[in-house]
Scaffold this active site. Structure first.
Site, PDB file in Angstrom:
ATOM      1  N   LYS A   1       2.370   2.536   2.368  1.00 44.87           N
ATOM      2  CA  LYS A   1       1.853   3.374   3.507  1.00 44.87           C
ATOM      3  C   LYS A   1       2.914   3.104   4.399  1.00 44.87           C
ATOM      4  CE  LYS A   1      -3.218   3.588   3.805  1.00 44.87           C
ATOM      5  NZ  LYS A   1      -4.325   3.185   4.636  1.00 44.87           N
TER       6      LYS A   1
ATOM      7  N   LYS B   1       0.854  -1.170  -0.035  1.00 43.86           N
ATOM      8  CA  LYS B   1      -0.008  -0.035   0.067  1.00 43.86           C
ATOM      9  C   LYS B   1       0.824   1.356   0.021  1.00 43.86           C
ATOM     10  CE  LYS B   1      -3.616  -1.809   2.930  1.00 43.86           C
ATOM     11  NZ  LYS B   1      -4.314  -1.476   4.374  1.00 43.86           N
TER      12      LYS B   1
HETATM   13  N1  C2G Z   1     -13.077   4.602   7.017  1.00 43.57           N
HETATM   14  C1  C2G Z   1     -14.259   5.357   7.151  1.00 43.57           C
HETATM   15  N2  C2G Z   1     -14.393   6.553   7.442  1.00 43.57           N
HETATM   16  C2  C2G Z   1     -13.089   7.414   7.566  1.00 43.57           C
HETATM   17  C3  C2G Z   1     -11.903   6.756   7.246  1.00 43.57           C
HETATM   18  C4  C2G Z   1     -11.844   5.312   7.183  1.00 43.57           C
HETATM   19  O1  C2G Z   1     -15.579   4.638   7.207  1.00 43.57           O
HETATM   20  N3  C2G Z   1     -13.086   8.681   7.829  1.00 43.57           N
HETATM   21  C5  C2G Z   1     -13.358   3.125   6.929  1.00 43.57           C
HETATM   22  C6  C2G Z   1     -12.541   2.837   5.482  1.00 43.57           C
HETATM   23  O2  C2G Z   1     -13.409   2.932   4.719  1.00 43.57           O
HETATM   24  C7  C2G Z   1     -12.128   1.240   5.864  1.00 43.57           C
HETATM   25  C8  C2G Z   1     -11.875   1.150   7.302  1.00 43.57           C
HETATM   26  O3  C2G Z   1     -12.295   2.359   7.731  1.00 43.57           O
HETATM   27  O4  C2G Z   1     -13.261   0.494   5.579  1.00 43.57           O
HETATM   28  C9  C2G Z   1     -10.352   1.293   7.592  1.00 43.57           C
HETATM   29  O5  C2G Z   1      -9.925   2.382   6.831  1.00 43.57           O
HETATM   30  P1  C2G Z   1      -7.915   2.306   6.775  1.00 43.57           P
HETATM   31  O6  C2G Z   1      -7.607   2.086   7.898  1.00 43.57           O
HETATM   32  O7  C2G Z   1      -7.885   3.651   5.934  1.00 43.57           O
HETATM   33  O8  C2G Z   1      -8.130   1.179   5.714  1.00 43.57           O
HETATM   34  P2  C2G Z   1      -7.423   1.070   4.362  1.00 43.57           P
HETATM   35  O9  C2G Z   1      -6.267   1.664   4.186  1.00 43.57           O
HETATM   36  O10 C2G Z   1      -8.720   1.476   3.545  1.00 43.57           O
HETATM   37  O11 C2G Z   1      -7.312  -0.491   3.971  1.00 43.57           O
HETATM   38  O12 C2G Z   1      -7.797  -4.689   2.085  1.00 43.57           O
HETATM   39  C10 C2G Z   1      -8.333  -3.606   2.443  1.00 43.57           C
HETATM   40  C11 C2G Z   1      -7.527  -2.563   3.267  1.00 43.57           C
HETATM   41  O13 C2G Z   1      -6.663  -3.438   4.133  1.00 43.57           O
HETATM   42  C12 C2G Z   1      -8.145  -1.224   3.589  1.00 43.57           C
END
Ligand code: C2G
Length: 141
Positions: free
Chosen positions: A47, A45
């Site tokens: 990240k 990712k």
């Molecule tokens: N999320 C949300 N609202 C936000 C931020 C995040 O609803 N303001 C949700 C995202 O849509 C996701 C979850 O929280 O469903 C986790 O978000 P992240 O930690 O940013 O994870 P991400 O980088 O999207 O990784 O295989 C899938 C990945 O691991 C998802």
């Protein structure tokens, strides 16, 4: 028992994460959260997490709405996780809408609206800029 599964990085755990986890849990009786490992985040990712995996795991698994946390090590594990853990509902935020529809042959797939105006990336920028702001104010005095 109706089992729910979701995935994420959950770095700098914030209200957007809590909202999706609480809402995901309401689709069943048991919530499994797959958290991206530090290696997966870096290699797949691009990240770099502020909070290491072990701490992100401890924070998430101690939320009342979470039953178990597993590591997310690669993009391909979702189908295996859904089958091996008898998952009924797969839930993700709608920034991923459509990306996991291939799982519909195994379970219900639900995309929920993201929480607005909050993200781990924004938090990092705010903290970084605030540090600069404080520094510039103290220099100005
Ligand atoms: N999320 C949300 N609202 C936000 C931020 C995040 O609803 N303001 C949700 C995202 O849509 C996701 C979850 O929280 O469903 C986790 O978000 P992240 O930690 O940013 O994870 P991400 O980088 O999207 O990784 O295989 C899938 C990945 O691991 C998802």
């Amino acid at each position: 028992m109706r089992r729910v599964l979701t995935y994420g990085t959950f770095d700098l755990l914030h209200i957007g994460h809590l909202n999706i986890l609480r809402r995901a849990r309401m689709y069943g009786d048991h919530l499994t959260v797959a958290i991206s490992t530090d290696e997966f985040n870096l290699n797949a990712k691009s990240k770099v997490c502020v909070i290491p995996y072990a701490d992100r795991k401890a924070l998430v698994e101690n939320l009342k709405c979470v039953d178990v946390v597993i590591p997310e090590r690669d993009w391909e594990q979702k189908t295996r996780d859904v089958i091996e853990r008898n998952i009924d509902v797969f839930v993700m935020g709608d920034d991923w809408k459509g990306k996991f529809d291939f799982l519909k042959q195994y379970c219900e797939v639900v995309y929920l609206p993201r929480t607005e105006n909050i993200s781990s990336t924004d938090l990092k920028h705010t903290i970084r800029n605030r540090g600069t702001l404080v520094q510039s104010v103290s220099v100005a005095q």
